[in-house]
Design a protein around this motif. Structure first.
Motif, PDB file in Angstrom:
ATOM      1  N   VAL A 133      20.634  50.849  36.126  1.00 48.54           N
ATOM      2  CA  VAL A 133      20.984  52.278  35.698  1.00 48.54           C
ATOM      3  C   VAL A 133      20.338  52.851  34.236  1.00 48.54           C
ATOM      4  N   LYS A 134      19.863  51.762  33.598  1.00 49.41           N
ATOM      5  CA  LYS A 134      19.264  51.825  32.319  1.00 49.41           C
ATOM      6  C   LYS A 134      20.026  53.026  31.418  1.00 49.41           C
ATOM      7  N   ASP A 135      19.390  54.002  30.810  1.00 43.91           N
ATOM      8  CA  ASP A 135      20.169  54.883  30.020  1.00 43.91           C
ATOM      9  C   ASP A 135      21.014  55.766  30.750  1.00 43.91           C
ATOM     10  N   GLY A 136      21.272  55.929  31.968  1.00 46.16           N
ATOM     11  CA  GLY A 136      22.072  56.726  32.812  1.00 46.16           C
ATOM     12  C   GLY A 136      23.549  56.230  32.840  1.00 46.16           C
ATOM     13  N   GLY A 137      23.829  54.804  32.360  1.00 45.61           N
ATOM     14  CA  GLY A 137      25.037  54.381  32.524  1.00 45.61           C
ATOM     15  C   GLY A 137      25.670  54.076  33.756  1.00 45.61           C
ATOM     16  N   LEU A 138      26.965  53.758  33.815  1.00 48.56           N
ATOM     17  CA  LEU A 138      27.612  53.631  34.913  1.00 48.56           C
ATOM     18  C   LEU A 138      28.682  54.812  35.051  1.00 48.56           C
ATOM     19  N   ASN A 139      28.696  55.567  36.217  1.00 47.71           N
ATOM     20  CA  ASN A 139      29.597  56.786  36.411  1.00 47.71           C
ATOM     21  C   ASN A 139      30.960  56.077  36.647  1.00 47.71           C
ATOM     22  N   VAL A 140      31.174  55.335  37.720  1.00 50.85           N
ATOM     23  CA  VAL A 140      32.434  55.001  38.013  1.00 50.85           C
ATOM     24  C   VAL A 140      32.706  53.471  38.136  1.00 50.85           C
ATOM     25  N   LEU A 141      33.728  53.040  37.764  1.00 51.04           N
ATOM     26  CA  LEU A 141      33.998  51.709  37.976  1.00 51.04           C
ATOM     27  C   LEU A 141      35.296  51.668  38.985  1.00 51.04           C
ATOM     28  N   PHE A 142      35.344  51.011  40.211  1.00 50.46           N
ATOM     29  CA  PHE A 142      36.370  51.178  41.039  1.00 50.46           C
ATOM     30  C   PHE A 142      36.830  49.892  41.222  1.00 50.46           C
ATOM     31  N   ASN A 143      38.032  49.477  40.516  1.00 50.74           N
ATOM     32  CA  ASN A 143      38.672  48.183  40.703  1.00 50.74           C
ATOM     33  C   ASN A 143      39.613  48.148  41.921  1.00 50.74           C
ATOM     34  N   ASN A 144      38.883  47.421  43.115  1.00 47.58           N
ATOM     35  CA  ASN A 144      39.347  47.564  44.456  1.00 47.58           C
ATOM     36  C   ASN A 144      39.820  45.977  44.713  1.00 47.58           C
ATOM     37  N   ALA A 145      39.382  45.037  44.255  1.00 39.71           N
ATOM     38  CA  ALA A 145      39.617  43.847  44.619  1.00 39.71           C
ATOM     39  C   ALA A 145      40.927  43.512  44.582  1.00 39.71           C
ATOM     40  N   GLY A 146      41.769  42.597  45.376  1.00 33.74           N
ATOM     41  CA  GLY A 146      43.320  42.483  45.212  1.00 33.74           C
ATOM     42  C   GLY A 146      43.654  41.271  45.832  1.00 33.74           C
ATOM     43  N   PHE A 147      44.875  40.870  45.477  1.00 35.73           N
ATOM     44  CA  PHE A 147      45.515  39.643  46.300  1.00 35.73           C
ATOM     45  C   PHE A 147      47.019  40.189  46.540  1.00 35.73           C
ATOM     46  N   ALA A 148      47.368  39.445  47.901  1.00 40.68           N
ATOM     47  CA  ALA A 148      48.741  39.832  48.110  1.00 40.68           C
ATOM     48  C   ALA A 148      49.271  38.511  48.584  1.00 40.68           C
ATOM     49  N   PRO A 149      50.038  37.790  48.086  1.00 38.45           N
ATOM     50  CA  PRO A 149      50.636  36.437  48.427  1.00 38.45           C
ATOM     51  C   PRO A 149      51.587  36.815  49.781  1.00 38.45           C
ATOM     52  N   LYS A 150      51.734  35.502  50.422  1.00 32.61           N
ATOM     53  CA  LYS A 150      52.681  35.731  51.619  1.00 32.61           C
ATOM     54  C   LYS A 150      54.099  35.626  51.373  1.00 32.61           C
ATOM     55  N   SER A 151      54.413  34.900  50.236  1.00 30.49           N
ATOM     56  CA  SER A 151      55.795  34.685  49.976  1.00 30.49           C
ATOM     57  C   SER A 151      56.256  35.752  49.174  1.00 30.49           C
ATOM     58  N   THR A 152      57.443  36.510  49.648  1.00 32.28           N
ATOM     59  CA  THR A 152      57.961  37.747  49.054  1.00 32.28           C
ATOM     60  C   THR A 152      59.311  37.670  48.600  1.00 32.28           C
ATOM     61  N   ARG A 153      60.015  36.823  49.020  1.00 30.24           N
ATOM     62  CA  ARG A 153      61.475  36.661  48.471  1.00 30.24           C
ATOM     63  C   ARG A 153      61.745  35.827  47.362  1.00 30.24           C
ATOM     64  N   ILE A 154      62.749  36.065  46.493  1.00 32.06           N
ATOM     65  CA  ILE A 154      63.043  35.381  45.117  1.00 32.06           C
ATOM     66  C   ILE A 154      63.240  34.059  45.576  1.00 32.06           C
ATOM     67  N   THR A 155      63.717  33.587  46.647  1.00 29.96           N
ATOM     68  CA  THR A 155      63.966  32.349  46.984  1.00 29.96           C
ATOM     69  C   THR A 155      62.628  31.541  47.476  1.00 29.96           C
ATOM     70  N   THR A 156      61.579  32.223  47.819  1.00 30.20           N
ATOM     71  CA  THR A 156      60.325  31.536  48.237  1.00 30.20           C
ATOM     72  C   THR A 156      59.180  31.902  47.268  1.00 30.20           C
ATOM     73  N   VAL A 157      59.286  32.767  46.214  1.00 30.98           N
ATOM     74  CA  VAL A 157      58.119  32.903  45.325  1.00 30.98           C
ATOM     75  C   VAL A 157      57.709  31.746  44.673  1.00 30.98           C
ATOM     76  N   LYS A 158      56.355  31.640  44.465  1.00 31.29           N
ATOM     77  CA  LYS A 158      55.792  30.391  43.967  1.00 31.29           C
ATOM     78  C   LYS A 158      55.048  30.843  42.547  1.00 31.29           C
ATOM     79  N   LEU A 159      55.283  29.902  41.793  1.00 34.27           N
ATOM     80  CA  LEU A 159      54.527  30.363  40.416  1.00 34.27           C
ATOM     81  C   LEU A 159      53.069  30.489  40.610  1.00 34.27           C
ATOM     82  N   GLU A 160      52.267  29.599  41.424  1.00 36.14           N
ATOM     83  CA  GLU A 160      50.914  29.879  41.537  1.00 36.14           C
ATOM     84  C   GLU A 160      50.600  31.073  42.246  1.00 36.14           C
ATOM     85  N   GLU A 161      51.425  31.808  42.996  1.00 30.62           N
ATOM     86  CA  GLU A 161      51.127  33.098  43.676  1.00 30.62           C
ATOM     87  C   GLU A 161      51.389  34.284  42.490  1.00 30.62           C
ATOM     88  N   LEU A 162      52.355  33.977  41.793  1.00 32.92           N
ATOM     89  CA  LEU A 162      52.482  34.990  40.880  1.00 32.92           C
ATOM     90  C   LEU A 162      51.438  35.115  39.784  1.00 32.92           C
TER      91      LEU A 162
END
Length: 247
Positions: A78-107
């Protein structure tokens, strides 16, 4: 917009957004698409082979020490033009959802991927974003000047939470919403738009087969609304169709 960096483009919405952008009447000159393993990003590579505007950047976003190299690669293009947009799209959704099954490593993984990465990558991209904003200072605030778009979720809304559960994902997205609001205040003087966006319930690996929206529809509507955002939308939380969402 002249240039855009999108994370998590090997599949799902990231790939869908890249596909949508290249079909625009006036597509970005440079589309930087990240993926962890380019060997597995077959469809993205095929798309890049027929569109010279697509630059595939291989990076593990959890390796924060590599951000400097990523920024250098983008800056060389891009040189002197810079970057117009940063789109932070990457994400992670754990399978464990309940308070009884939530895992520290997933959090911890959810918080690192969904909250810490967007914050730290935004910080790393600031010099390029500020450069773009200065270069386009006569253009109103928006993606054509400089913007940080953070992919959030309605599940990050505290007010809209009537079902409970989904601890790791909800908390990480709620934290991202808070970070986006702070960015919108801190970077207002630099003319950088900061918005968090809910893509809808989409049929992806994360959204599942029962989701009502397909990737192409969500991606198309996301780009349509992003092109309309201005300073009135700064610091807001919006759905893919432009509807404002409750915090």
């Amino acid at each position: 917009m002249n240039s855009i960096l999108i994370t998590g483009c090997n599949r799902g919405l990231g790939l869908g957004i890249v596909k949508t952008l290249v079909k625009l009447p006036q597509p970005p000159k440079h589309i930087f698409a990240t993926c962890r393993d380019s060997d597995k990003a077959t469809e993205l590579k095929d798309l890049a082979a027929s569109h010279s505007s697509i630059h595939i950047l291989e990076i593990d976003l959890l390796n924060f020490n590599n951000y400097g190299n990523l920024i250098s690669q983008i800056s060389e293009v891009v040189k002197d033009g810079g970057l117009n947009v940063l789109f932070n799209n990457a994400g992670f959704a754990p399978k464990s959802t309940r308070i009884t099954t939530v895992k520290l490593e997933e959090l911890m993984r959810a918080l690192h991927t969904n909250t810490v990465v967007p914050i730290m990558l935004s910080k790393a991209c600031l010099p390029l974003l500020k450069r773009a904003s200065i270069t386009n200072k006569n253009i109103a605030m928006g993606v054509r000047r400089a913007a940080i778009i953070n992919m959030s979720s309605i599940l990050g809304s505290i007010e809209a939470n009537t079902d409970g559960a989904i601890y790791a994902y909800r908390t990480s997205k709620a934290a991202l919403n808070a970070a986006t609001k702070s960015m919108s205040i801190d970077l207002l003087k630099d003319g950088i738009l900061c918005v968090c966006l809910h893509p809808g319930w989409v049929r992806t690996d994360m959204g599942g087969d029962n989701a009502p929206l397909d990737v192409s529809t969500s991606s198309r509507m996301i780009i349509e609304i992003l092109l309309k955002f201005n300073e009135m939308n700064n610091g807001g939380f919006y759905q893919y169709d432009g509807q404002k969402l409750p915090w």
